[in-house]
Design an enzyme around this catalytic site. Sequence first.
Site, PDB file in Angstrom:
ATOM      1  N   ASN A   9      48.677  53.009  46.034  1.00  0.00           N
ATOM      2  CA  ASN A   9      48.709  52.852  44.580  1.00  0.00           C
ATOM      3  C   ASN A   9      49.555  51.617  44.263  1.00  0.00           C
ATOM      4  O   ASN A   9      50.778  51.653  44.373  1.00  0.00           O
ATOM      5  CB  ASN A   9      49.331  54.122  43.964  1.00  0.00           C
ATOM      6  CG  ASN A   9      49.564  53.995  42.481  1.00  0.00           C
ATOM      7  OD1 ASN A   9      49.081  53.060  41.835  1.00  0.00           O
ATOM      8  ND2 ASN A   9      50.299  54.944  41.920  1.00  0.00           N
ATOM      9  N   LYS A  11      50.053  50.244  41.483  1.00  0.00           N
ATOM     10  CA  LYS A  11      50.663  50.314  40.148  1.00  0.00           C
ATOM     11  C   LYS A  11      50.436  49.000  39.398  1.00  0.00           C
ATOM     12  O   LYS A  11      49.398  48.371  39.581  1.00  0.00           O
ATOM     13  CB  LYS A  11      52.146  50.687  40.259  1.00  0.00           C
ATOM     14  CG  LYS A  11      52.338  51.952  41.108  1.00  0.00           C
ATOM     15  CD  LYS A  11      53.699  52.567  40.999  1.00  0.00           C
ATOM     16  CE  LYS A  11      53.732  53.832  41.848  1.00  0.00           C
ATOM     17  NZ  LYS A  11      54.992  54.560  41.740  1.00  0.00           N
ATOM     18  N   HIS A  95      48.745  60.543  37.075  1.00  0.00           N
ATOM     19  CA  HIS A  95      49.965  60.086  37.750  1.00  0.00           C
ATOM     20  C   HIS A  95      51.162  60.345  36.835  1.00  0.00           C
ATOM     21  O   HIS A  95      51.059  60.215  35.611  1.00  0.00           O
ATOM     22  CB  HIS A  95      49.859  58.594  38.080  1.00  0.00           C
ATOM     23  CG  HIS A  95      50.968  58.145  38.981  1.00  0.00           C
ATOM     24  ND1 HIS A  95      52.229  57.872  38.500  1.00  0.00           N
ATOM     25  CD2 HIS A  95      51.034  57.973  40.321  1.00  0.00           C
ATOM     26  CE1 HIS A  95      53.014  57.541  39.521  1.00  0.00           C
ATOM     27  NE2 HIS A  95      52.311  57.597  40.632  1.00  0.00           N
ATOM     28  N   GLU A  97      53.682  58.697  36.062  1.00  0.00           N
ATOM     29  CA  GLU A  97      54.074  57.598  35.157  1.00  0.00           C
ATOM     30  C   GLU A  97      53.223  57.622  33.899  1.00  0.00           C
ATOM     31  O   GLU A  97      53.684  57.298  32.803  1.00  0.00           O
ATOM     32  CB  GLU A  97      53.960  56.248  35.891  1.00  0.00           C
ATOM     33  CG  GLU A  97      55.095  56.102  36.911  1.00  0.00           C
ATOM     34  CD  GLU A  97      54.744  55.277  38.129  1.00  0.00           C
ATOM     35  OE1 GLU A  97      53.733  54.564  38.136  1.00  0.00           O
ATOM     36  OE2 GLU A  97      55.522  55.359  39.113  1.00  0.00           O
ATOM     37  N   GLU A 167      52.971  64.944  44.091  1.00  0.00           N
ATOM     38  CA  GLU A 167      53.988  63.900  44.042  1.00  0.00           C
ATOM     39  C   GLU A 167      55.186  64.394  43.233  1.00  0.00           C
ATOM     40  O   GLU A 167      55.160  64.357  41.994  1.00  0.00           O
ATOM     41  CB  GLU A 167      53.434  62.635  43.386  1.00  0.00           C
ATOM     42  CG  GLU A 167      52.241  62.038  44.107  1.00  0.00           C
ATOM     43  CD  GLU A 167      52.076  60.558  43.757  1.00  0.00           C
ATOM     44  OE1 GLU A 167      52.140  59.729  44.673  1.00  0.00           O
ATOM     45  OE2 GLU A 167      51.912  60.244  42.575  1.00  0.00           O
ATOM     46  N   GLY A 173      59.311  56.346  44.024  1.00  0.00           N
ATOM     47  CA  GLY A 173      60.006  55.078  43.851  1.00  0.00           C
ATOM     48  C   GLY A 173      61.513  55.184  43.949  1.00  0.00           C
ATOM     49  O   GLY A 173      62.230  54.257  43.582  1.00  0.00           O
ATOM     50  N   SER A 212      57.813  58.060  47.995  1.00  0.00           N
ATOM     51  CA  SER A 212      58.629  57.336  48.979  1.00  0.00           C
ATOM     52  C   SER A 212      58.152  57.524  50.425  1.00  0.00           C
ATOM     53  O   SER A 212      58.971  57.599  51.339  1.00  0.00           O
ATOM     54  CB  SER A 212      60.107  57.700  48.834  1.00  0.00           C
ATOM     55  OG  SER A 212      60.575  57.317  47.537  1.00  0.00           O
TER      56      SER A 212
HETATM   57  P1  PGA Z   1      56.268  55.476  45.924  1.00  0.00           P
HETATM   58  O1  PGA Z   1      55.156  55.845  44.818  1.00  0.00           O
HETATM   59  O2  PGA Z   1      55.587  55.553  47.280  1.00  0.00           O
HETATM   60  O3  PGA Z   1      56.698  54.075  45.580  1.00  0.00           O
HETATM   61  O4  PGA Z   1      57.358  56.468  45.806  1.00  0.00           O
HETATM   62  C1  PGA Z   1      54.197  56.849  45.034  1.00  0.00           C
HETATM   63  C2  PGA Z   1      53.308  56.972  43.831  1.00  0.00           C
HETATM   64  O5  PGA Z   1      53.802  56.861  42.699  1.00  0.00           O
HETATM   65  O6  PGA Z   1      52.083  57.204  43.955  1.00  0.00           O
END
Ligand code: PGA
Length: 251
Positions: A9, A11, A95, A97, A167, A173, A212
């Site tokens: 992803n 983003k 997601h 976010e 997640e 992140g 992560s």
């Molecule tokens: P990350 O993000 O691997 O940077 O923690 C995962 C995601 O949001 O899909």
Amino acid sequence: MRRPMVAGNWKMHGTRASVAELTEGLRNLALPSGVEVAVFPPALFINQVIDGLADKGIIVGAQNSAVQPEQGALTGEVAPEQLVEAGCKLVLIGHSERRQIIGETDQVLNRKFAAAQAKGLKPVLCIGETLEEREAGKTLEVVGRQLSSIIEAFGVKAFANAVIAYEPVWAIGTGLTATPQQAQDVHAAIRGQLAAEDAEVAAKVQLLYGGSVKAANAAELFGMPDIDGGLIGGASLNADEFGAICRAAGN
Ligand code: PGA
């Protein structure tokens, strides 16, 4: 047997130049044959990535799609029909976010999920709890509710043609990863919730872990019985690191 999937992803990252470089890096990777590998670039770069990855066997998906299947008067959105025509096969739905920063609700996400499936775009439904919810002992309740929203609206069979990504919001992140056992416990509960309705759907659906994931912790996570791969954010922006995570899923 479920095929593992590793999905990147990207983003809201990238420029034409950095996307060209990352795509070239992906082209040069040695990827394990048994793993479904996918990337989700920003919508602006989907065509560029599809052109750049021609014949590589990497699936390209979108990070979002509209609440209605067909193109039409809906300013700023991209229709599942348009994404399919461009060559997308997958779309991220829900997601954290988008749930948290944009305020997408389960009702809106249900519409997006159905619109995507109506055009043959496979949804990757993202679910997960916040730190506050985990600390209050509400993880399974929250994740269960996010899953129920789809099951109640469309029936459990909707997951015969979808992927689920667990997640934990506190792991996205942040560099904090759920331990393999913490992730496995939630994955087992998700599969159990589906199995209570339809054992075959539950046995076949791919359950990805995200939060992560990096090359250093991927093998341990993917070694758990109900973890079928990963949704990778930050580490997917480096082709070599992403390739190593894909290989971890192949072992
Ligand atoms: P990350 O993000 O691997 O940077 O923690 C995962 C995601 O949001 O899909």
